[in-house]
Write a protein that holds these residues in place. Structure first.
Motif, PDB file in Angstrom:
ATOM      1  N   ASP A  38      85.678  27.164  63.281  1.00 12.82           N
ATOM      2  CA  ASP A  38      84.729  26.183  63.824  1.00 12.82           C
ATOM      3  C   ASP A  38      84.941  24.752  63.342  1.00 12.82           C
ATOM      4  OD1 ASP A  38      83.505  28.173  65.250  1.00 12.82           O
ATOM      5  OD2 ASP A  38      81.808  28.394  63.885  1.00 12.82           O
ATOM      6  N   ALA A  45      84.856  18.727  66.523  1.00 17.56           N
ATOM      7  CA  ALA A  45      84.577  20.148  66.726  1.00 17.56           C
ATOM      8  C   ALA A  45      83.393  20.329  67.670  1.00 17.56           C
ATOM      9  CB  ALA A  45      84.284  20.822  65.387  1.00 17.56           C
ATOM     10  N   PRO A  46      83.387  21.391  68.478  1.00 16.07           N
ATOM     11  CA  PRO A  46      82.285  21.623  69.422  1.00 16.07           C
ATOM     12  C   PRO A  46      80.902  21.615  68.775  1.00 16.07           C
ATOM     13  CG  PRO A  46      84.106  23.071  69.955  1.00 16.07           C
ATOM     14  CD  PRO A  46      84.474  22.378  68.663  1.00 16.07           C
ATOM     15  N   MET A  47      80.776  22.126  67.545  1.00 13.92           N
ATOM     16  CA  MET A  47      79.449  22.172  66.929  1.00 13.92           C
ATOM     17  C   MET A  47      78.909  20.782  66.622  1.00 13.92           C
ATOM     18  SD  MET A  47      79.827  23.263  62.909  1.00 13.92           S
ATOM     19  CE  MET A  47      78.291  22.451  62.470  1.00 13.92           C
ATOM     20  N   ASN A  48      79.799  19.782  66.577  1.00 17.23           N
ATOM     21  CA  ASN A  48      79.375  18.406  66.350  1.00 17.23           C
ATOM     22  C   ASN A  48      79.326  17.593  67.643  1.00 17.23           C
ATOM     23  OD1 ASN A  48      79.130  18.694  63.499  1.00 17.23           O
ATOM     24  ND2 ASN A  48      81.362  18.635  63.347  1.00 17.23           N
ATOM     25  N   ASP A  50      78.667  18.829  70.686  1.00 19.73           N
ATOM     26  CA  ASP A  50      77.579  19.336  71.533  1.00 19.73           C
ATOM     27  C   ASP A  50      76.829  20.428  70.772  1.00 19.73           C
ATOM     28  OD1 ASP A  50      75.920  20.172  73.576  1.00 19.73           O
ATOM     29  OD2 ASP A  50      77.502  21.154  74.744  1.00 19.73           O
ATOM     30  N   PRO A  51      76.033  20.047  69.765  1.00 21.22           N
ATOM     31  CA  PRO A  51      75.382  21.058  68.924  1.00 21.22           C
ATOM     32  C   PRO A  51      74.551  22.076  69.703  1.00 21.22           C
ATOM     33  CG  PRO A  51      75.167  18.871  67.942  1.00 21.22           C
ATOM     34  CD  PRO A  51      75.740  18.675  69.313  1.00 21.22           C
ATOM     35  N   TRP A  54      76.875  24.343  71.831  1.00 23.94           N
ATOM     36  CA  TRP A  54      77.630  25.237  70.953  1.00 23.94           C
ATOM     37  C   TRP A  54      76.754  26.377  70.455  1.00 23.94           C
ATOM     38  CZ3 TRP A  54      76.699  26.056  65.663  1.00 23.94           C
ATOM     39  CH2 TRP A  54      77.654  26.840  65.010  1.00 23.94           C
ATOM     40  N   ALA A  57      76.007  28.925  73.130  1.00 27.20           N
ATOM     41  CA  ALA A  57      77.158  29.796  73.347  1.00 27.20           C
ATOM     42  C   ALA A  57      77.264  30.851  72.249  1.00 27.20           C
ATOM     43  CB  ALA A  57      78.433  28.963  73.413  1.00 27.20           C
ATOM     44  N   CYS A  58      76.965  30.465  71.008  1.00 24.27           N
ATOM     45  CA  CYS A  58      76.983  31.430  69.898  1.00 24.27           C
ATOM     46  C   CYS A  58      75.939  32.513  70.112  1.00 24.27           C
ATOM     47  CB  CYS A  58      76.736  30.722  68.575  1.00 24.27           C
ATOM     48  SG  CYS A  58      78.052  29.610  68.044  1.00 24.27           S
ATOM     49  N   LYS A  80      74.959  29.955  63.399  1.00 23.31           N
ATOM     50  CA  LYS A  80      75.884  30.617  64.318  1.00 23.31           C
ATOM     51  C   LYS A  80      75.526  32.087  64.499  1.00 23.31           C
ATOM     52  CE  LYS A  80      80.769  31.402  65.295  1.00 23.31           C
ATOM     53  NZ  LYS A  80      82.171  31.103  64.908  1.00 23.31           N
TER      54      LYS A  80
END
Length: 231
Positions: A38, A45-48, A50-51, A54, A57-58, A80
Motif C-alpha cells: 500500500d 499511493a491510492p490511500m492518500n 483517494d482515501p 481506497w 475498495a478495501c 484496511k
C-alpha cells in the motif's frame, strides 16, 4: 467469515521485521499474509490520493485472499481490515524522534524504487532537519499510519525500546510462543554516529521535537495507556 488470530500493523522502524520472525516461528510463514503493497507514506499511493475510495475498495474485498491465513502483518493503515474479525489487533510504536532518525538513515541507504517521497528525499539530498519538516514525516503517526484511528481499538500496543519484554507479554495474550530474535540493525553505517551527535545538540533536538509535537503527544498517550493496562 473466518476469524484471524492477529492483525499486526508494522510501523516502519518499530521492530516490525524482527517481530515478523517471531510470528513466523509461532504460526508458520505460510499462515501469515505479508501486506506491504500500500505504500502508506507515498503521497501518490491510492490511500492518500483517494482515501474514501481506497477504503471502500478495501471493505468490498472483505476476506478475499485470506483463505488459510491466521495473521496479517505489514505496512498498512489499520482501517484496511476494519471489517474483518480478529482475536487481536496489535502494533508497535517508537519514540518519534528516534524513529525519524532511523527512517532517515534507512532511506539514505536504500536506492529509489518507485516511491515518490523516498525518491524526492534522495533527489533533493535532504538533511535530517529538512526530512523532519516534510508533512508526511512530521505527522507520521497522526497523519499517516494512524490517521483517524483511535488506539483504543487495538488489543495490544508494544514499544520498540522494550520490544523483547512486550513480545513476551503479547505471547501470553495470544496464547502462542512468541520470542523476539536478534534486533534488526539499521544498515546505514553512520546511524549510531548520527544519533550520538544529535543527542549532544540539545537545541537541534528540541527543534525536532517541536516539529514532531503532534506525534510525540500521540506516542506519550499510547505509552501511558499501555502502562496502565500492564499495571
Amino acid at each position: 467469515m473466518p476469524q484471524l488470530d492477529m492483525i499486526s500493523v508494522h510501523v516502519p522502524k518499530c521492530a516490525g521485521t524482527s517481530f515478523f520472525l517471531a510470528l513466523a516461528a509461532a504460526y508458520g510463514r505460510g499462515a501469515i499474509l505479508r501486506d506491504y503493497g500500500d505504500r502508506p507514506l507515498d503521497p501518490a499511493a491510492p490511500m492518500n490520493l483517494d482515501p474514501e475510495g481506497w477504503l471502500a475498495a478495501c471493505d468490498a474485498r472483505g476476506a478475499d485472499g485470506l483463505a488459510g491465513m491466521r495473521v496479517v502483518h505489514g505496512h498498512f493503515h489499520p482501517h484496511k481490515y476494519r471489517t474483518l474479525p480478529a482475536r487481536l489487533r496489535i502494533t508497535f510504536l517508537r519514540d518519534p524522534v528516534e524513529r525519524l532518525i532511523s527512517h532517515y538513515a534507512f532511506w539514505r541507504h536504500m536506492p529509489a524504487s518507485g516511491h515518490a517521497l523516498h525518491a524526492y528525499v534522495l533527489e533533493q539530498n535532504l538533511s535530517l532537519d529538512a526530512f523532519a519538516r516534510l508533512p508526511f514525516l512530521r505527522r507520521f503517526f497522526t497523519g499517516v499510519f494512524f490517521r483517524d484511528v483511535d488506539l483504543d481499538g487495538f488489543d495490544f500496543v508494544g514499544f520498540q525500546d522494550r520490544a523483547r519484554a512486550d513480545v513476551e507479554r503479547l505471547s501470553k495474550l495470544a496464547g502462542v510462543p512468541l520470542a523476539l530474535p536478534s534486533s534488526n540493525a539499521n544498515p546505514e553505517p553512520a546511524y549510531r554516529q548520527m544519533v550520538d551527535e544529535l543527542r549532544a545538540q540539545t537545541g537541534r533536538l528540541d527543534r525536532l521535537r517541536d516539529l514532531l509535537a503532534d506525534d510525540i503527544a500521540f506516542y506519550e498517550k499510547a505509552r501511558a495507556r499501555a502502562d496502565r493496562a500492564a499495571a
